[in-house]
Design an enzyme around this catalytic site. Structure first.
Site, PDB file in Angstrom:
ATOM      1  N   LYS A   1       0.641  -1.583   0.453  1.00 11.84           N
ATOM      2  CA  LYS A   1      -0.064   0.565  -0.100  1.00 11.84           C
ATOM      3  C   LYS A   1       0.645   1.740  -0.052  1.00 11.84           C
ATOM      4  O   LYS A   1       1.449   1.459   1.221  1.00 11.84           O
ATOM      5  CB  LYS A   1      -0.358   0.072   1.034  1.00 11.84           C
ATOM      6  CG  LYS A   1      -1.629   1.447   1.459  1.00 11.84           C
ATOM      7  CD  LYS A   1      -3.011   1.574   2.735  1.00 11.84           C
ATOM      8  CE  LYS A   1      -1.378   2.712   3.090  1.00 11.84           C
ATOM      9  NZ  LYS A   1      -1.177   4.010   2.078  1.00 11.84           N
TER      10      LYS A   1
ATOM     11  N   GLU B   1       9.407   2.479  10.940  1.00 11.00           N
ATOM     12  CA  GLU B   1      10.314   2.707  10.228  1.00 11.00           C
ATOM     13  C   GLU B   1       9.912   4.091  10.784  1.00 11.00           C
ATOM     14  O   GLU B   1       9.208   4.389   9.794  1.00 11.00           O
ATOM     15  CB  GLU B   1      11.219   3.306   9.291  1.00 11.00           C
ATOM     16  CG  GLU B   1      12.466   3.421   9.266  1.00 11.00           C
ATOM     17  CD  GLU B   1      12.008   4.938   8.432  1.00 11.00           C
ATOM     18  OE1 GLU B   1      12.269   6.102   8.629  1.00 11.00           O
ATOM     19  OE2 GLU B   1      11.965   5.055   6.926  1.00 11.00           O
TER      20      GLU B   1
ATOM     21  N   CYS C   1      12.779  11.455   7.358  1.00  6.82           N
ATOM     22  CA  CYS C   1      13.014  10.664   8.453  1.00  6.82           C
ATOM     23  C   CYS C   1      13.950  11.018   9.723  1.00  6.82           C
ATOM     24  O   CYS C   1      14.313  11.912  10.544  1.00  6.82           O
ATOM     25  CB  CYS C   1      11.906   9.635   9.086  1.00  6.82           C
ATOM     26  SG  CYS C   1      12.677   8.469   8.014  1.00  6.82           S
TER      27      CYS C   1
ATOM     28  N   GLU D   1       9.063  16.424  15.250  1.00  2.79           N
ATOM     29  CA  GLU D   1       9.375  16.325  13.759  1.00  2.79           C
ATOM     30  C   GLU D   1       8.750  17.460  13.035  1.00  2.79           C
ATOM     31  O   GLU D   1       7.481  17.399  13.087  1.00  2.79           O
ATOM     32  CB  GLU D   1       9.210  15.022  12.801  1.00  2.79           C
ATOM     33  CG  GLU D   1       9.531  14.374  11.696  1.00  2.79           C
ATOM     34  CD  GLU D   1       9.384  13.399  11.288  1.00  2.79           C
ATOM     35  OE1 GLU D   1      10.073  12.555  11.095  1.00  2.79           O
ATOM     36  OE2 GLU D   1       8.543  12.657  11.826  1.00  2.79           O
TER      37      GLU D   1
END
Length: 485
Positions: free
Chosen positions: A180, A255, A289, A389
């Protein structure tokens, strides 16, 4: 210029899923608009799947698992070799898709997004030549066997790169997969499905279902015939996937988010490491990331760092992704653009020193999701811009008074994905790296290594991708006593 939307539309693949070796009409009737972030124009529509689409794809993967898992390493390597060759052969088409769906500067898509994605396929193929699927331990054999059907959920920021980082090692291990991709950047994934088909992938070994996380992602994670889920995404998304997977006790590899530090030691060469640090933090518009978005520097050298950082940012060219001089295109989607703007405003409100950039679009650009490369200094660890973040071209510079304090600042985060250390004394550089709680540490800006395992500590996830360890995530361990008797 190659038009990926026209290519996919003429092939009839935009509104279909790749399941059990063929392009099939979806069960779901929902559609999703694909937006070019440079213009904010809708360029395509894709089909969005539902639970019935996941069921069909998962059962196809289950049927294909036994024969595929019993193939030899050479046969699996041959498929990966064909896929690798086709990715390189169609590199320009894929690069144009990345430019269209997420605004990647075309030269960056050509130089990084596509070739680095291809490397994951090469590494997965090459690892098969030496991996010990059967190893002796006295009279016992230690077998490494494919875990089964794997649900792979990939993000919008490195669309093809994250697909190959999962599909390559999963297929190498002998698993079958249901992918996906992010609905925000689906074009490169559809092109990859075409490549899998054209490479001769056996029916059911690779399947693709587009859809949202709450519908398709949750259905995949909770499906009893799925043996493992691998997700790259936000920490919030990773938690939701783990919760959905928990009742069926399947393996979950995650992750997730990051707020990576970049420690500049007192003896570091600022003229070299500061420009490299700024460029790394803003690579892919900071939409990575592991981007080192916290630069931790000696307080006594803060003014020098600020000047070098501002000079580096001034060399960036933000603009049309097709421009030959463009280094940074637009932010990939509207929600992320607004998040970045909010966080820049928060940094100003918190009292951080704005070195360069700021809210709004760059001068001379009055349309599209373009953000200004922004650098803050005199940042404290308790500020939101140092803790959250941002996932955009925003760098926070934090001063320290001792190396011990620098390490403390580096570890003062809920994340632990990546880190950087710069310095002249390699003994000290290595010592500092050993004290950082992160899954991957870069010393003095080394070259990217596709064999270096990648993954996080703390809320950055669990499990590893890339290299040999990336394939081991998709394997179970079986001990067979008396095998060598």
């Amino acid at each position: 210029m190659i038009d990926p939307v026209r290519h996919l539309s003429e092939a009839g693949h935009l509104l279909r899923f790749y399941v059990d070796g063929a392009w099939r009409e979806p069960e779901g009737r929902e559609r999703f608009a694909v937006v070019n972030p440079a213009s904010e124009a809708v360029v395509a529509e894709i089909a969005m799947g539902n639970e019935a689409d996941v069921e069909r794809a998962t059962l196809a993967a289950r049927r294909a698992f036994r024969p595929w898992s019993r193939t030899g390493p050479a046969e699996r390597a041959a498929l990966l070799s064909r896929v690798h060759a086709l990715v390189l052969e169609r590199a320009e088409l894929i690069a144009q898709a990345l430019r269209t769906e997420m605004g990647a500067a075309i030269n960056y898509a050509r130089a990084a997004q596509v070739p680095l994605a291809a490397e994951h396929l090469r590494v997965a193929r090459d690892n098969l030549a030496t991996f010990p699927f059967v190893a002796p331990r006295g009279t016992t054999a230690i077998l490494k066997e494919a875990i089964g059907v794997c649900a792979l959920i990939t993000p919008w920021n490195w669309p093809l790169y994250q697909i190959t980082a999962k599909v390559g090692p999963a297929l190498a291990a002998g698993c079958t997969v249901v992918l996906k991709p992010s609905e925000l950047s689906p074009l490169s994934a559809l092109l990859f499905a075409e490549i899998m088909h054209d490479a001769g992938c056996p029916a059911g070994v690779f399947n693709l279902v587009n859809g949202s996380g709450p519908v398709v992602g949750e259905a995949m994670a909770s499906h009893p015939e799925v043996d493992m889920v691998s997700i790259t995404g936000s920490t919030r998304a990773g938690v939701l996937v783990a919760q959905a997977a928990a009742p069926t006790v399947k393996r979950v590899a995650q992750e997730l988010g990051g707020k990576s530090p970049n420690i500049v030691l007192p003896d570091a060469d600022l003229e070299r490491c500061v420009p490299l640090g700024v460029a790394s933090a803003m690579r892919n518009l900071g939409q990575s990331c592991s981007a080192p978005t916290r630069m931790i520097v000696p307080r006594a050298r803060l003014a020098e760092v600020e000047a070098l950082a501002a000079r580096t940012a001034a060399e960036f060219v933000v603009g049309d992704p097709l421009g030959e001089a463009t280094t940074h295109g637009p932010i990939a989607n509207r929600a992320q653009y607004e998040r970045i703007q909010t966080m820049i405003e928060t940094g100003v409100a918190e009292g951080a020193k704005l070195v360069t950039g700021g809210a709004g679009r760059p001068d001379g650009i009055d349309a599209g999701l373009f953000a200004r490369p922004t650098i803050f200094s005199e940042v404290r660890s308790d500020m939101a811009i140092a803790r959250e973040e941002i996932f955009g071209p925003v760098l926070a510079i934090l001063p320290y008074d001792s190396v011990e304090e620098a390490i403390e600042i580096a570890n003062d985060t809920i994340y632990g994905l990546g880190a950087h250390v710069h310095g002249a004394d390699m003994d000290q550089v290595r010592d500092v790296a050993g004290q950082i709680r992160a899954g991957q540490v870069h010393l003095n800006a080394p070259a990217w290594d596709p064999n270096a395992p990648f993954g996080g500590y703390k809320r950055s996830g669990n499990g590893r991708e890339y290299g040999r360890e990336g394939m081991e995530e998709y394997l179970e361990t079986k001990s067979v006593l008396g095998y060598y008797a």
